[in-house]
Design a protein around this motif. Structure first.
Motif, mmCIF file in Angstrom:
data_model
loop_
_atom_site.group_PDB
_atom_site.id
_atom_site.type_symbol
_atom_site.label_atom_id
_atom_site.label_comp_id
_atom_site.label_asym_id
_atom_site.label_seq_id
_atom_site.Cartn_x
_atom_site.Cartn_y
_atom_site.Cartn_z
ATOM 1 N N LEU A 27 0.864 -1.183 0.000
ATOM 2 C CA LEU A 27 0.000 0.000 0.000
ATOM 3 C C LEU A 27 0.902 1.235 0.000
ATOM 4 N N TYR A 28 1.121 1.791 -1.185
ATOM 5 C CA TYR A 28 2.037 2.917 -1.313
ATOM 6 C C TYR A 28 1.485 3.907 -2.328
ATOM 7 N N VAL A 29 2.147 5.073 -2.420
ATOM 8 C CA VAL A 29 1.688 6.130 -3.315
ATOM 9 C C VAL A 29 2.880 6.900 -3.869
ATOM 10 N N ALA A 30 2.716 7.387 -5.084
ATOM 11 C CA ALA A 30 3.686 8.292 -5.702
ATOM 12 C C ALA A 30 3.048 9.674 -5.793
ATOM 13 N N LEU A 31 3.797 10.704 -5.442
ATOM 14 C CA LEU A 31 3.297 12.074 -5.478
ATOM 15 C C LEU A 31 3.980 12.852 -6.600
ATOM 16 N N GLY A 32 3.315 13.902 -7.052
ATOM 17 C CA GLY A 32 3.906 14.776 -8.052
ATOM 18 C C GLY A 32 5.087 15.540 -7.493
ATOM 19 N N LYS A 33 5.795 16.228 -8.366
ATOM 20 C CA LYS A 33 7.040 16.906 -7.993
ATOM 21 C C LYS A 33 6.864 17.883 -6.832
ATOM 22 N N VAL A 34 5.766 18.653 -6.838
ATOM 23 C CA VAL A 34 5.563 19.669 -5.798
ATOM 24 C C VAL A 34 5.387 19.029 -4.432
ATOM 25 N N GLU A 35 4.559 17.985 -4.346
ATOM 26 C CA GLU A 35 4.303 17.352 -3.044
ATOM 27 C C GLU A 35 5.391 16.352 -2.656
ATOM 28 N N TYR A 36 6.059 15.776 -3.633
ATOM 29 C CA TYR A 36 7.214 14.932 -3.319
ATOM 30 C C TYR A 36 8.303 15.783 -2.682
ATOM 31 N N ALA A 37 8.421 17.007 -3.174
ATOM 32 C CA ALA A 37 9.254 18.044 -2.562
ATOM 33 C C ALA A 37 10.688 17.585 -2.308
ATOM 34 N N LYS A 38 11.309 17.073 -3.366
ATOM 35 C CA LYS A 38 12.714 16.648 -3.276
ATOM 36 C C LYS A 38 12.933 15.655 -2.147
ATOM 37 N N ALA A 39 12.020 14.700 -2.047
ATOM 38 C CA ALA A 39 12.089 13.592 -1.084
ATOM 39 C C ALA A 39 11.601 13.955 0.313
ATOM 40 N N ALA A 40 11.124 15.187 0.522
ATOM 41 C CA ALA A 40 10.635 15.562 1.859
ATOM 42 C C ALA A 40 9.428 14.745 2.284
#
Length: 309
Positions: free
Chosen positions: A92-105
């Motif tokens: 159970l996992y998710v991938a986020l877009g660049k803005v919300e991934y926030a450079k791995a934050a």
């Protein structure tokens, strides 16, 4: 040649040369002032047209409910751009877009995602290259919990899990290629977005590590051969310190240091409907695990901090 009766430098009648030069200077000054004024106006206009500075990248935090859309994908055996050894055991996992991934934050934090059929809790494990803000990419298994796969893309709401129950304490994984001259560590099983990681070797003070896009924290110049103490702080101000972390590459070092509040197990989350808690972190193979390390330091408090960059 200069025409008779003119000033040779200004090409004006000789008898009026002083007056003409003065008038010329006035005209030049007015022209210059006009250009300056125009530049100022243009500057203001450009600033206004530029609009407000876009919000910088930041992971979902707090109790804010986000509206968006979800699709699904299969990461296979990969731990995604967060560089986990593998997906979580429950997948159970998710991938986020660049803005919300926030450079791995966002790596290692949890979201509660609600769709047409219900709510699922997912681990942030990956970056979605084609996802605009509000668009998320769930694992096949997670998507099936909230919608029929035949729908492909569905409207969802999602929000951060502020205090997820976790199985065990913080884990640490030294990156391949790290050494006493270049320190690189991945922190796992923290459950919430991390604000900072600091580390020190024997006889030295804590040094702030720099977060990298692959979810490792690095200290240029290294910290010596170890063992290390590593202090971790999340975006809510909770802090824990683990000790005796060794320079052993690619192996998960488990500790009892934790960012979770003491009542986390009794209060699963602030989700709309608390779903079953997933496995707290990717499950390593026996070869990846090494003996637990000693730990220490409980939380420093949970006052919310600004998670934005």
């Amino acid at each position: 040649m200069t025409a008779p009766g003119t000033d040779p430098e200004n090409d004006t009648p000789a008898g009026n040369s002083g007056t003409q030069r003065s008038n010329r200077r006035v005209r030049h000054w007015l022209a210059g002032a006009g250009v300056t004024a125009l530049a100022a106006v243009l500057g203001i206009t450009l600033a206004v047209r530029g609009g407000a500075t876009p919000a910088c990248a930041a992971p979902p935090t707090g109790n804010t409910v986000h509206k968006g859309k979800a699709s699904f994908y299969d990461a296979g055996r990969s731990g995604g751009t967060c560089s986990f050894p593998s997906p979580p055991a429950d997948r159970l996992y998710v991938a986020l877009g660049k803005v919300e991934y926030a450079k791995a934050a966002a790596c290692g934090s949890y979201l509660d995602v609600s769709g047409p059929k219900g709510t699922v809790r997912v681990l942030v494990m990956d970056q979605c290259g084609g996802c605009t803000p509000g668009k998320i990419d769930l694992s096949d298994e997670a998507f099936a919990r909230i919608a029929d796969r035949a729908q492909g893309i569905v409207p969802v709401t999602y929000r951060a899990v502020v205090n997820p129950p976790l199985d065990g304490g913080l884990t640490f994984r030294i990156k391949g290629g790290a050494s006493q001259w270049w320190f690189a560590v991945q922190v796992g099983n923290h459950g919430t977005p991390l604000r900072s990681v600091e580390a020190k070797g024997p006889g030295g003070g804590f040094r702030k590590a720099a977060r990298q896009n692959d979810n490792y924290w690095t200290v240029e110049g290294g910290l010596g051969p170890g063992p290390y103490s590593i202090r971790v702080t999340d975006v809510y101000g909770r802090q824990a310190t683990a000790t005796t972390i060794r320079m052993v590459a690619k192996q998960i070092q488990r500790t009892t240091a934790s960012l979770a509040s003491p009542d986390a197990a009794r209060t699963p989350s602030s989700s709309p409907s608390a779903p079953p808690a997933p496995a707290a972190a990717p499950s390593p193979t026996p070869a990846e695990s090494i003996a637990p390390t000693t730990t220490v330091e409980a939380l420093a408090g949970a006052a919310p901090l600004d998670a934005r960059c």
